[in-house]
Design a protein around this motif. Structure first.
Motif, PDB file in Angstrom:
ATOM      1  N   THR A  87      51.293-104.860 -63.944  1.00 30.62           N
ATOM      2  CA  THR A  87      50.516-104.709 -65.164  1.00 30.62           C
ATOM      3  C   THR A  87      49.759-106.006 -65.467  1.00 30.62           C
ATOM      4  O   THR A  87      49.982-107.045 -64.841  1.00 30.62           O
ATOM      5  N   LEU A  88      48.886-105.929 -66.468  1.00 29.91           N
ATOM      6  CA  LEU A  88      48.170-107.132 -66.901  1.00 29.91           C
ATOM      7  C   LEU A  88      49.150-108.237 -67.278  1.00 29.91           C
ATOM      8  O   LEU A  88      49.013-109.385 -66.836  1.00 29.91           O
ATOM      9  N   TRP A  89      50.142-107.909 -68.086  1.00 29.43           N
ATOM     10  CA  TRP A  89      51.098-108.932 -68.519  1.00 29.43           C
ATOM     11  C   TRP A  89      51.893-109.478 -67.334  1.00 29.43           C
ATOM     12  O   TRP A  89      52.183-110.685 -67.281  1.00 29.43           O
ATOM     13  N   GLU A  90      52.221-108.642 -66.381  1.00 38.26           N
ATOM     14  CA  GLU A  90      52.956-109.107 -65.202  1.00 38.26           C
ATOM     15  C   GLU A  90      52.094-110.022 -64.335  1.00 38.26           C
ATOM     16  O   GLU A  90      52.602-110.974 -63.733  1.00 38.26           O
ATOM     17  N   HIS A  91      50.791-109.771 -64.285  1.00 36.53           N
ATOM     18  CA  HIS A  91      49.900-110.710 -63.589  1.00 36.53           C
ATOM     19  C   HIS A  91      49.930-112.074 -64.272  1.00 36.53           C
ATOM     20  O   HIS A  91      50.013-113.116 -63.602  1.00 36.53           O
ATOM     21  N   LEU A  92      49.859-112.075 -65.593  1.00 34.52           N
ATOM     22  CA  LEU A  92      49.909-113.333 -66.329  1.00 34.52           C
ATOM     23  C   LEU A  92      51.248-114.033 -66.131  1.00 34.52           C
ATOM     24  O   LEU A  92      51.305-115.250 -65.928  1.00 34.52           O
ATOM     25  N   SER A  93      52.327-113.268 -66.154  1.00 30.95           N
ATOM     26  CA  SER A  93      53.661-113.836 -65.971  1.00 30.95           C
ATOM     27  C   SER A  93      53.813-114.457 -64.582  1.00 30.95           C
ATOM     28  O   SER A  93      54.405-115.535 -64.432  1.00 30.95           O
ATOM     29  N   LEU A  94      53.280-113.792 -63.577  1.00 26.65           N
ATOM     30  CA  LEU A  94      53.342-114.319 -62.214  1.00 26.65           C
ATOM     31  C   LEU A  94      52.586-115.641 -62.110  1.00 26.65           C
ATOM     32  O   LEU A  94      53.080-116.609 -61.517  1.00 26.65           O
ATOM     33  N   ALA A  95      51.383-115.704 -62.685  1.00 32.29           N
ATOM     34  CA  ALA A  95      50.606-116.943 -62.662  1.00 32.29           C
ATOM     35  C   ALA A  95      51.346-118.064 -63.375  1.00 32.29           C
ATOM     36  O   ALA A  95      51.384-119.210 -62.910  1.00 32.29           O
ATOM     37  N   ALA A  96      51.966-117.726 -64.512  1.00 31.36           N
ATOM     38  CA  ALA A  96      52.723-118.734 -65.262  1.00 31.36           C
ATOM     39  C   ALA A  96      53.881-119.278 -64.434  1.00 31.36           C
ATOM     40  O   ALA A  96      54.163-120.483 -64.439  1.00 31.36           O
ATOM     41  N   GLU A 105      55.815-121.421 -73.882  1.00 30.88           N
ATOM     42  CA  GLU A 105      54.416-121.774 -73.693  1.00 30.88           C
ATOM     43  C   GLU A 105      53.632-120.581 -73.143  1.00 30.88           C
ATOM     44  O   GLU A 105      52.530-120.269 -73.603  1.00 30.88           O
ATOM     45  N   PHE A 106      54.230-119.892 -72.158  1.00 27.73           N
ATOM     46  CA  PHE A 106      53.569-118.728 -71.577  1.00 27.73           C
ATOM     47  C   PHE A 106      53.363-117.636 -72.625  1.00 27.73           C
ATOM     48  O   PHE A 106      52.278-117.049 -72.724  1.00 27.73           O
ATOM     49  N   GLU A 107      54.395-117.344 -73.417  1.00 27.61           N
ATOM     50  CA  GLU A 107      54.280-116.296 -74.434  1.00 27.61           C
ATOM     51  C   GLU A 107      53.150-116.608 -75.419  1.00 27.61           C
ATOM     52  O   GLU A 107      52.344-115.735 -75.760  1.00 27.61           O
ATOM     53  N   ALA A 108      53.084-117.874 -75.846  1.00 28.09           N
ATOM     54  CA  ALA A 108      52.064-118.265 -76.820  1.00 28.09           C
ATOM     55  C   ALA A 108      50.669-118.175 -76.220  1.00 28.09           C
ATOM     56  O   ALA A 108      49.751-117.579 -76.814  1.00 28.09           O
ATOM     57  N   GLN A 136      37.352-108.196 -64.976  1.00 23.93           N
ATOM     58  CA  GLN A 136      36.788-109.544 -65.000  1.00 23.93           C
ATOM     59  C   GLN A 136      37.422-110.371 -66.107  1.00 23.93           C
ATOM     60  O   GLN A 136      37.708-111.554 -65.934  1.00 23.93           O
ATOM     61  N   LYS A 137      37.668-109.746 -67.243  1.00 21.00           N
ATOM     62  CA  LYS A 137      38.341-110.453 -68.330  1.00 21.00           C
ATOM     63  C   LYS A 137      39.748-110.873 -67.914  1.00 21.00           C
ATOM     64  O   LYS A 137      40.213-111.958 -68.271  1.00 21.00           O
ATOM     65  N   MET A 138      40.443-110.027 -67.155  1.00 19.37           N
ATOM     66  CA  MET A 138      41.771-110.396 -66.663  1.00 19.37           C
ATOM     67  C   MET A 138      41.696-111.636 -65.779  1.00 19.37           C
ATOM     68  O   MET A 138      42.541-112.538 -65.870  1.00 19.37           O
ATOM     69  N   MET A 139      40.682-111.699 -64.916  1.00 14.99           N
ATOM     70  CA  MET A 139      40.517-112.873 -64.053  1.00 14.99           C
ATOM     71  C   MET A 139      40.301-114.138 -64.884  1.00 14.99           C
ATOM     72  O   MET A 139      40.861-115.194 -64.587  1.00 14.99           O
ATOM     73  N   LEU A 140      39.499-114.016 -65.927  1.00 14.99           N
ATOM     74  CA  LEU A 140      39.258-115.165 -66.797  1.00 14.99           C
ATOM     75  C   LEU A 140      40.536-115.579 -67.523  1.00 14.99           C
ATOM     76  O   LEU A 140      40.840-116.775 -67.652  1.00 14.99           O
ATOM     77  N   MET A 141      41.314-114.608 -67.974  1.00 18.83           N
ATOM     78  CA  MET A 141      42.567-114.914 -68.651  1.00 18.83           C
ATOM     79  C   MET A 141      43.526-115.650 -67.731  1.00 18.83           C
ATOM     80  O   MET A 141      44.195-116.607 -68.138  1.00 18.83           O
ATOM     81  N   LEU A 142      43.600-115.224 -66.481  1.00 16.48           N
ATOM     82  CA  LEU A 142      44.481-115.896 -65.512  1.00 16.48           C
ATOM     83  C   LEU A 142      44.048-117.344 -65.312  1.00 16.48           C
ATOM     84  O   LEU A 142      44.887-118.239 -65.160  1.00 16.48           O
ATOM     85  N   GLY A 143      42.733-117.581 -65.292  1.00 16.96           N
ATOM     86  CA  GLY A 143      42.254-118.942 -65.138  1.00 16.96           C
ATOM     87  C   GLY A 143      42.558-119.813 -66.341  1.00 16.96           C
ATOM     88  O   GLY A 143      43.048-120.938 -66.210  1.00 16.96           O
ATOM     89  N   PHE A 144      42.303-119.293 -67.542  1.00 18.73           N
ATOM     90  CA  PHE A 144      42.517-120.080 -68.756  1.00 18.73           C
ATOM     91  C   PHE A 144      44.001-120.307 -69.043  1.00 18.73           C
ATOM     92  O   PHE A 144      44.363-121.272 -69.727  1.00 18.73           O
ATOM     93  N   LEU A 145      44.860-119.443 -68.532  1.00 26.65           N
ATOM     94  CA  LEU A 145      46.287-119.536 -68.843  1.00 26.65           C
ATOM     95  C   LEU A 145      46.883-120.879 -68.451  1.00 26.65           C
ATOM     96  O   LEU A 145      47.684-121.456 -69.190  1.00 26.65           O
ATOM     97  N   VAL A 146      46.490-121.404 -67.281  1.00 32.12           N
ATOM     98  CA  VAL A 146      47.194-122.563 -66.712  1.00 32.12           C
ATOM     99  C   VAL A 146      46.613-123.898 -67.153  1.00 32.12           C
ATOM    100  O   VAL A 146      47.170-124.941 -66.847  1.00 32.12           O
ATOM    101  N   LYS A 147      45.482-123.880 -67.872  1.00 39.20           N
ATOM    102  CA  LYS A 147      44.857-125.100 -68.383  1.00 39.20           C
ATOM    103  C   LYS A 147      44.754-126.190 -67.299  1.00 39.20           C
ATOM    104  O   LYS A 147      45.359-127.255 -67.408  1.00 39.20           O
ATOM    105  N   PRO A 148      43.957-125.929 -66.282  1.00 39.60           N
ATOM    106  CA  PRO A 148      43.832-126.886 -65.184  1.00 39.60           C
ATOM    107  C   PRO A 148      42.890-128.031 -65.536  1.00 39.60           C
ATOM    108  O   PRO A 148      42.244-128.036 -66.590  1.00 39.60           O
ATOM    109  N   ASP A 149      42.798-128.993 -64.609  1.00 32.99           N
ATOM    110  CA  ASP A 149      41.814-130.061 -64.768  1.00 32.99           C
ATOM    111  C   ASP A 149      40.410-129.564 -64.455  1.00 32.99           C
ATOM    112  O   ASP A 149      39.439-130.025 -65.029  1.00 32.99           O
ATOM    113  N   VAL A 150      40.327-128.630 -63.508  1.00 30.98           N
ATOM    114  CA  VAL A 150      39.029-128.157 -63.023  1.00 30.98           C
ATOM    115  C   VAL A 150      39.010-126.631 -62.976  1.00 30.98           C
ATOM    116  O   VAL A 150      39.964-126.007 -62.509  1.00 30.98           O
ATOM    117  N   TYR A 151      37.918-126.060 -63.463  1.00 33.32           N
ATOM    118  CA  TYR A 151      37.653-124.626 -63.304  1.00 33.32           C
ATOM    119  C   TYR A 151      36.550-124.442 -62.268  1.00 33.32           C
ATOM    120  O   TYR A 151      35.504-125.105 -62.342  1.00 33.32           O
TER     121      TYR A 151
END
Length: 235
Positions: A87-96, A105-108, A136-151
């Motif tokens: 699911t969408l949430w499971e994708h986010l959880s896996l990335a986290a 932090e992940f929940e917030a 596409q929005k899911m892809m963006l969410m996965l990117g923003f989730l981890v707060k990297p130095d570079v996008y």
């Protein structure tokens, strides 16, 4: 390497087959808090350059150096990639989990992104049921989730409606204020002119102009022109 530079790229040659180079002498520098636009016509080599940065080309003479406090980067592809049974949430959880985020932090962050992109109602749905824009929005969410130095973002506006585009740009601005750097490939030139700090313009696998909008205008000998008009002359 300058402490403000978060990504330094020097691609001498790169391609998909030995002896057939698609890129020549591509140099890219992404600085802290800055948005660099990678622009060019279809087939110019933008996506190939991004693959070279990510180490995904079979033949490449390239040096890629990351700065910042960590080597974390987020890649948002042009074509959404996902697991059919998550699911969408499971994708986010896996990335986290991959990036070592703790649960609070992940929940917030995850719930903030769901609300920001208006995806809360499909939190537990499979992305195969999503529209192209939702994927596409899911892809963006996965990117923003981890707060990297570079996008590193490849054609992010494809499939996004105006509201989702505004949400994406708002989050991107927040991340730049945090100090993240962004390399964004796009052919949406009117938006790029408004939001990018500088540009790398590619045509036929080579850089034809680079720098600020004023540098691009100077290269095109069009001192008052739009980015689109400069693009038309230079490519």
């Amino acid at each position: 390497m300058d402490s403000d530079v978060l990504l330094e790229v020097a691609i001498q040659e790169a391609g998909y087959e030995p002896g057939i180079s698609k890129l020549h002498n591509i140099n890219i520098s992404v600085k802290r808090g800055k948005l660099t636009g990678l622009i060019g016509p279809n087939g110019a080599g933008k996506s190939t350059a991004i693959k070279g940065i990510l180490g995904l080309l079979p033949f490449a003479d390239a040096q890629v150096t990351y700065g910042g406090s960590s080597d974390k980067y987020a890649y948002v592809p042009e074509q959404p990639l996902f697991y059919d049974r998550l699911t969408l949430w499971e994708h986010l959880s896996l990335a986290a989990a991959v990036y070592g985020m703790d649960e609070p932090e992940f929940e917030a962050e995850g719930n903030m992104l769901l609300e920001k992109f208006r995806m809360t109602q499909v939190r537990d749905h499979l992305p195969e049921s999503f529209s192209k824009g939702m994927r596409q929005k899911m892809m963006l969410m996965l990117g923003f989730l981890v707060k990297p130095d570079v996008y590193i973002v490849d054609e992010p506006f494809i499939g996004l409606d105006p509201r989702a585009t505004k949400d994406f740009l708002s989050l991107l601005e927040e991340e730049r204020r945090r100090g993240a750097g962004v390399l964004m490939s796009t052919h949406v030139l009117d938006t790029a002119e408004k939001i990018c700090d500088d540009f790398i313009m590619i045509s036929s696998g080579e850089v034809v102009a680079s720098g600020t909008i004023d540098d691009i205008r100077e290269a095109a000998s069009l001192p008052e022109a739009s980015l689109f008009d400069c693009f038309d002359v230079l490519t």
